[in-house]
Design an enzyme around this catalytic site. Sequence first.
Site, PDB file in Angstrom:
ATOM      1  N   THR A   1       0.849  -1.194   0.000  1.00 53.84           N
ATOM      2  CA  THR A   1       0.000   0.000   0.000  1.00 53.84           C
ATOM      3  C   THR A   1       0.883   1.242   0.000  1.00 53.84           C
ATOM      4  O   THR A   1       2.078   1.156  -0.274  1.00 53.84           O
ATOM      5  CB  THR A   1      -0.984  -0.052   1.195  1.00 53.84           C
ATOM      6  OG1 THR A   1      -1.924   1.015   1.084  1.00 53.84           O
ATOM      7  CG2 THR A   1      -0.278   0.043   2.543  1.00 53.84           C
ATOM      8  N   ASN A   2       0.323   2.413   0.236  1.00 54.66           N
ATOM      9  CA  ASN A   2       1.108   3.657   0.254  1.00 54.66           C
ATOM     10  C   ASN A   2       0.562   4.601   1.316  1.00 54.66           C
ATOM     11  O   ASN A   2      -0.424   4.287   1.989  1.00 54.66           O
ATOM     12  CB  ASN A   2       1.112   4.298  -1.149  1.00 54.66           C
ATOM     13  CG  ASN A   2      -0.280   4.719  -1.590  1.00 54.66           C
ATOM     14  OD1 ASN A   2      -0.897   5.603  -1.008  1.00 54.66           O
ATOM     15  ND2 ASN A   2      -0.792   4.056  -2.628  1.00 54.66           N
ATOM     16  N   ARG A   3       1.189   5.751   1.468  1.00 59.12           N
ATOM     17  CA  ARG A   3       0.903   6.631   2.594  1.00 59.12           C
ATOM     18  C   ARG A   3      -0.212   7.650   2.357  1.00 59.12           C
ATOM     19  O   ARG A   3      -0.346   8.601   3.110  1.00 59.12           O
ATOM     20  CB  ARG A   3       2.165   7.398   2.992  1.00 59.12           C
ATOM     21  CG  ARG A   3       3.247   6.523   3.590  1.00 59.12           C
ATOM     22  CD  ARG A   3       4.364   7.409   4.133  1.00 59.12           C
ATOM     23  NE  ARG A   3       5.496   6.650   4.610  1.00 59.12           N
ATOM     24  CZ  ARG A   3       5.528   6.046   5.805  1.00 59.12           C
ATOM     25  NH1 ARG A   3       4.482   6.122   6.599  1.00 59.12           N
ATOM     26  NH2 ARG A   3       6.601   5.383   6.172  1.00 59.12           N
TER      27      ARG A   3
END
Length: 218
Positions: free
Chosen positions: A29-31
């Site tokens: 995933t990412n931030r």
Amino acid sequence: PDGRPLTGRTAVVTAGPTFEPIDPVRGLTNRSSGKQGYAVAAALAELGAEVTLISGPVALEAPVGVTRVWVEAATEMKAAVEAALPADIAVMSAAVADWRVDGVASGKIKKKPGGPPSLALIENPDILAGVSAPGPRRPKLVVGFAAETSDLEANARAKLSRKGCDWIIGNDVSDEVFGSDGNAVTLFTRDGAEPWPRQSKTDVARKIAQRIADHFKA
Ligand code: C5P
């Protein structure tokens, strides 16, 4: 009829990260916090639009009057967006993962003495490009985002033509954007660029929604 400029208009907004599974317990995933996209959904609803918010995993309340659809993977986000069409307005602000794992394991991958497993990645579909493609279901106005750390104008313009959207909100993410409440953006249209001073994500969203309302009035 109720005096608000987007009453009677429908909008689909994507927000947040995607979560790409590796196996039933792990993922990539990412931030992205989803704050800017949620604020856009809220601002469009405040102006009277009927808003469907397609959201990746975030810790945010759904804005008042907005229908939220939870998704995880990019492929699910794309399907949810297509299910929400036709719509007059599309604002794609999600931070869609560029890649997903090819061949997601059906059971938890075991740690083995031979060393770590390799992950094969494949490219995710570009949801914004798909929505922007000409056809009877294309929204009248399609807005994308471009988060860049350099050459904002060149990169945003390239994205505008490559993806076929109408506007790009260019975002200089070299300092303080992810998870922050403030944002400095430039609105790129086919024939202009408008830099907006740094302001809260709520105010950026209200400005975007107002510009959208002006576009439909014109
Ligand atoms: O190419 P890039 O990821 O920088 O483009 C950003 C814009 O494209 C954003 O509006 C984002 O929501 C959208 N996008 C998408 N599907 C992808 C990748 C990006 O809708 N797979």
